[in-house]
Design a protein around this motif. Structure first.
Motif, PDB file in Angstrom:
ATOM      1  N   SER A  19      15.948  32.138  27.180  1.00 29.72           N
ATOM      2  CA  SER A  19      16.533  31.958  28.513  1.00 29.72           C
ATOM      3  C   SER A  19      16.551  33.259  29.306  1.00 29.72           C
ATOM      4  N   ASN A  20      16.413  34.391  28.587  1.00 27.09           N
ATOM      5  CA  ASN A  20      16.342  35.675  29.302  1.00 27.09           C
ATOM      6  C   ASN A  20      15.185  35.687  30.297  1.00 27.09           C
ATOM      7  N   LEU A  21      14.133  34.959  29.980  1.00 24.05           N
ATOM      8  CA  LEU A  21      12.933  34.966  30.806  1.00 24.05           C
ATOM      9  C   LEU A  21      13.163  34.379  32.195  1.00 24.05           C
ATOM     10  N   TRP A  22      14.186  33.555  32.347  1.00 19.45           N
ATOM     11  CA  TRP A  22      14.458  32.997  33.684  1.00 19.45           C
ATOM     12  C   TRP A  22      15.896  33.255  34.148  1.00 19.45           C
ATOM     13  N   LYS A  23      16.606  34.119  33.430  1.00 17.73           N
ATOM     14  CA  LYS A  23      17.968  34.441  33.840  1.00 17.73           C
ATOM     15  C   LYS A  23      18.188  35.915  34.133  1.00 17.73           C
ATOM     16  N   GLU A  24      17.365  36.786  33.539  1.00 18.78           N
ATOM     17  CA  GLU A  24      17.551  38.224  33.730  1.00 18.78           C
ATOM     18  C   GLU A  24      16.754  38.716  34.937  1.00 18.78           C
ATOM     19  N   GLU A  25      17.345  39.668  35.664  1.00 15.96           N
ATOM     20  CA  GLU A  25      16.770  40.173  36.903  1.00 15.96           C
ATOM     21  C   GLU A  25      15.359  40.719  36.723  1.00 15.96           C
ATOM     22  N   GLY A  91      15.593  32.841  42.513  1.00 19.77           N
ATOM     23  CA  GLY A  91      15.936  33.856  41.520  1.00 19.77           C
ATOM     24  C   GLY A  91      17.433  34.036  41.382  1.00 19.77           C
ATOM     25  N   ASN A  92      18.143  34.019  42.474  1.00 19.71           N
ATOM     26  CA  ASN A  92      19.603  34.173  42.437  1.00 19.71           C
ATOM     27  C   ASN A  92      20.290  32.948  41.857  1.00 19.71           C
ATOM     28  N   VAL A  93      19.751  31.772  42.149  1.00 22.24           N
ATOM     29  CA  VAL A  93      20.323  30.551  41.571  1.00 22.24           C
ATOM     30  C   VAL A  93      20.179  30.570  40.055  1.00 22.24           C
ATOM     31  N   LEU A  94      19.007  30.995  39.575  1.00 21.69           N
ATOM     32  CA  LEU A  94      18.785  31.083  38.131  1.00 21.69           C
ATOM     33  C   LEU A  94      19.696  32.110  37.475  1.00 21.69           C
ATOM     34  N   ARG A  95      20.125  33.098  38.257  1.00 24.50           N
ATOM     35  CA  ARG A  95      21.059  34.106  37.742  1.00 24.50           C
ATOM     36  C   ARG A  95      22.513  33.679  37.890  1.00 24.50           C
ATOM     37  N   GLY A  96      22.744  32.468  38.389  1.00 25.51           N
ATOM     38  CA  GLY A  96      24.104  31.954  38.496  1.00 25.51           C
ATOM     39  C   GLY A  96      24.768  32.143  39.836  1.00 25.51           C
ATOM     40  N   GLN A 340      23.971  59.257  19.932  1.00 21.53           N
ATOM     41  CA  GLN A 340      23.960  57.841  19.648  1.00 21.53           C
ATOM     42  C   GLN A 340      22.781  57.468  18.761  1.00 21.53           C
ATOM     43  N   LYS A 341      23.018  56.582  17.804  1.00 22.98           N
ATOM     44  CA  LYS A 341      21.939  56.090  16.968  1.00 22.98           C
ATOM     45  C   LYS A 341      21.201  55.002  17.736  1.00 22.98           C
ATOM     46  N   VAL A 342      19.933  55.209  17.942  1.00 24.04           N
ATOM     47  CA  VAL A 342      19.163  54.300  18.772  1.00 24.04           C
ATOM     48  C   VAL A 342      18.141  53.544  17.925  1.00 24.04           C
ATOM     49  N   THR A 343      18.172  52.230  18.048  1.00 24.64           N
ATOM     50  CA  THR A 343      17.221  51.385  17.331  1.00 24.64           C
ATOM     51  C   THR A 343      16.101  50.961  18.281  1.00 24.64           C
ATOM     52  N   ILE A 344      15.014  50.485  17.694  1.00 21.25           N
ATOM     53  CA  ILE A 344      13.909  49.983  18.502  1.00 21.25           C
ATOM     54  C   ILE A 344      14.378  48.809  19.366  1.00 21.25           C
ATOM     55  N   ALA A 345      15.274  47.978  18.807  1.00 29.06           N
ATOM     56  CA  ALA A 345      15.790  46.831  19.552  1.00 29.06           C
ATOM     57  C   ALA A 345      16.536  47.279  20.797  1.00 29.06           C
ATOM     58  N   GLU A 346      17.275  48.372  20.681  1.00 22.59           N
ATOM     59  CA  GLU A 346      18.034  48.860  21.831  1.00 22.59           C
ATOM     60  C   GLU A 346      17.106  49.440  22.893  1.00 22.59           C
ATOM     61  N   VAL A 347      16.081  50.149  22.452  1.00 22.56           N
ATOM     62  CA  VAL A 347      15.112  50.682  23.409  1.00 22.56           C
ATOM     63  C   VAL A 347      14.458  49.531  24.170  1.00 22.56           C
ATOM     64  N   TRP A 348      14.094  48.479  23.449  1.00 19.96           N
ATOM     65  CA  TRP A 348      13.492  47.323  24.095  1.00 19.96           C
ATOM     66  C   TRP A 348      14.457  46.684  25.081  1.00 19.96           C
ATOM     67  N   TYR A 349      15.723  46.554  24.667  1.00 21.36           N
ATOM     68  CA  TYR A 349      16.710  45.910  25.529  1.00 21.36           C
ATOM     69  C   TYR A 349      16.896  46.687  26.827  1.00 21.36           C
ATOM     70  N   ARG A 350      16.944  48.009  26.724  1.00 23.10           N
ATOM     71  CA  ARG A 350      17.223  48.838  27.898  1.00 23.10           C
ATOM     72  C   ARG A 350      15.971  49.155  28.717  1.00 23.10           C
ATOM     73  N   LEU A 351      14.807  48.909  28.152  1.00 22.85           N
ATOM     74  CA  LEU A 351      13.567  49.183  28.875  1.00 22.85           C
ATOM     75  C   LEU A 351      13.475  48.296  30.107  1.00 22.85           C
ATOM     76  N   PRO A 352      13.193  48.872  31.289  1.00 18.80           N
ATOM     77  CA  PRO A 352      13.025  48.041  32.490  1.00 18.80           C
ATOM     78  C   PRO A 352      11.804  47.132  32.334  1.00 18.80           C
ATOM     79  N   LYS A 353      12.035  45.835  32.186  1.00 19.51           N
ATOM     80  CA  LYS A 353      10.933  44.911  31.911  1.00 19.51           C
ATOM     81  C   LYS A 353       9.965  44.813  33.084  1.00 19.51           C
ATOM     82  N   PHE A 354      10.445  45.103  34.300  1.00 21.62           N
ATOM     83  CA  PHE A 354       9.556  44.986  35.449  1.00 21.62           C
ATOM     84  C   PHE A 354       8.376  45.956  35.343  1.00 21.62           C
ATOM     85  N   ILE A 355       8.537  47.047  34.574  1.00 24.38           N
ATOM     86  CA  ILE A 355       7.433  47.985  34.363  1.00 24.38           C
ATOM     87  C   ILE A 355       6.292  47.287  33.620  1.00 24.38           C
TER      88      ILE A 355
END
Length: 452
Positions: A19-25, A91-96, A340-355
């Motif tokens: 659902s992140n694919l149609w709910k996250e900015e 886009g805004n409707v999908l974001r609630g 801070q201990k940084v995992t690959i999952a956290e880097v992925w989460y915080r990475l700007p997906k629009f890039i």
């Protein structure tokens, strides 16, 4: 359990919901960008319909503004408002968000954007200032005088508009530009740029002791790459504040105008020639549009060299934003100051997906559309897309102005550190770029390239 706690757990456990694919900015910005790219491409390749967005013709200097208010003008205005209004509302409707709150607010923001485009198309203003300046000015004027009305605030969404605009922009960043200038362009654009960024980073954080690190890296990217666009991408990647972007863009615009006017004059006086002069302009003037204007002032060869160097440099936007996102994520500290201990999952989460969308658009244009349809077709598509990108950016910069007060900008300018950082960084950029340009294009060390 609070949303914040759930969010942190998702980061720690590397959760990804479909659902992140149609709910996250970020993801929604990618889909909006690709919908515009797809429709624009179909319109150009088939010729079945005109998808061109509204563009004001230059007015003034004997040409009346009223001349362009034709039926075609009205149709393109309605098309632009409909396309952007529909996509961002969905886009805004999908974001609630609620349609009844966002849609009237978008109409208000879009009206301000039309005013900005109108002002920036005036003959004299258009020659020396970019639309970004007027978008900021209009927003700041409203925010710091009468204030932003509550009904308008739901559409003040700087990041959403910026991200969608950058994805659309990705289609114009062709990797084939590297071939046109070969290793010469790579040497000038890709060797100098990272060195300047690192230089300004250490100058800002270690020498000037500027604690606002997202601002330092945003200003460094704007100085070394291409001004506004680089500031937008890097600011989002480093999570810079809106006031950081306001200051960066303001400084960049001021010096872009000065360099656009005076750099060609100094180059002509120095007698270094069109090829070297154009390459120097391409590597040092922040704005792509200003690069073309400044290069033209020297001649056709200079303009070609300037645009090629800047185009190759623009390819770095996505790479730099990606690197900045990873750097800031892996160097964050806990509240007690420990690393801070940084995992690959956290880097992925915080990475700007629009890039990722920016890269995907660039790769599709470079390695799919160009081979199948040719460069001329891609150029035609980008003529259409360029205006949608500009409208998204105008909406973004108007939002920045509406969301910023003069006090925040004043605080950033205290002690003149921001201005000093830019001036020293840009001076270093010019000197280093000239050294590389002289090495590669003086003809004393390597054979000169032939430009078409």
């Amino acid at each position: 359990m609070s949303k914040e706690v759930k969010k942190e757990e998702a980061i720690a456990e590397g959760h990804f919901r479909i659902s992140n694919l149609w709910k996250e900015e970020d993801w929604l910005a990618i889909w909006i960008g690709f919908i515009v790219i797809a429709i624009g491409s179909i319109s150009v390749l088939t010729g079945a319909f005109d998808f061109s967005a509204l563009k004001f013709s230059t007015w003034g200097n004997g040409k009346s503004l009223l001349e362009q208010f034709t039926p075609s003008f009205g149709a393109k205005l309605l098309l632009t408002a409909f396309v952007l209004g529909t996509l961002f509302t969905i886009g805004n409707v999908l974001r609630g968000k609620k349609v009844k709150e966002y849609l009237p607010a978008f109409a208000g923001i879009f009206a301000l954007a039309v005013l900005v485009r109108l002002i920036s198309a005036e003959y004299t203003l258009n020659r020396y200032l970019e639309w970004a300046f007027f978008a900021l000015a209009v927003g700041l004027l409203i925010a710091n005088t009468v204030g932003v009305p509550n009904w308008l605030k739901p559409a003040v969404q700087t990041e959403f508009y910026i991200k969608a605009g950058l994805v659309i922009m990705g289609f114009s960043v062709l990797f084939s530009n590297i071939v046109n200038f070969g290793l010469y362009g790579l040497g000038i654009a890709w060797l100098v740029t990272p060195i300047v960024i690192i230089f300004m980073w250490f100058l800002g954080t270690r020498v000037f002791k500027i604690n606002n690190k997202p601002f330092v890296i945003t200003l460094a990217a704007a100085t070394s790459v291409c001004g506004t666009s680089a500031a937008i991408a890097t600011g989002a990647a480093s999570r810079a504040k809106k006031s950081d972007l306001s200051v960066t863009v303001s400084i960049s615009i001021i010096f872009t105008v000065l360099m656009m006017v005076f750099e060609p004059v100094l180059i002509r006086v120095s007698g270094i020639g069109e090829l070297m002069g154009g390459a120097l302009i391409g590597g040092t003037v922040d704005s792509t549009g200003a690069v073309a204007v400044a290069g033209t002032a020297l001649g056709e060869t200079a303009q070609t060299a300037a645009v090629l160097v800047k185009s190759i440099q623009n390819i770095l936007i996505g790479f730099i934003a990606f690197a900045v996102a990873v750097f800031f994520t892996t160097h964050e500290k806990n509240a007690d100051g420990t690393k801070q201990k940084v995992t690959i999952a956290e880097v992925w989460y915080r990475l700007p997906k629009f890039i990722l969308g920016f890269f995907a658009a660039s790769l599709i244009a470079s390695f799919v559309v160009v081979p199948l349809a040719g460069k001329d077709a891609v150029s035609g598509i980008n003529t259409v897309l360029d205006q949608y990108k500009n409208w998204a950016f105008v909406l973004a910069f108007t939002s920045i102005g509406l969301d910023t007060n003069f006090r925040e900008i004043k605080e950033q300018m205290v002690g003149g550190k921001a201005m000093a950082l830019y001036i020293i960084g840009q001076t270093f950029n010019i000197v280093l770029t000239f050294a590389v340009v002289y090495l590669l294009l003086s003809g004393k060390f390597f054979p000169l390239p032939t430009l078409n």
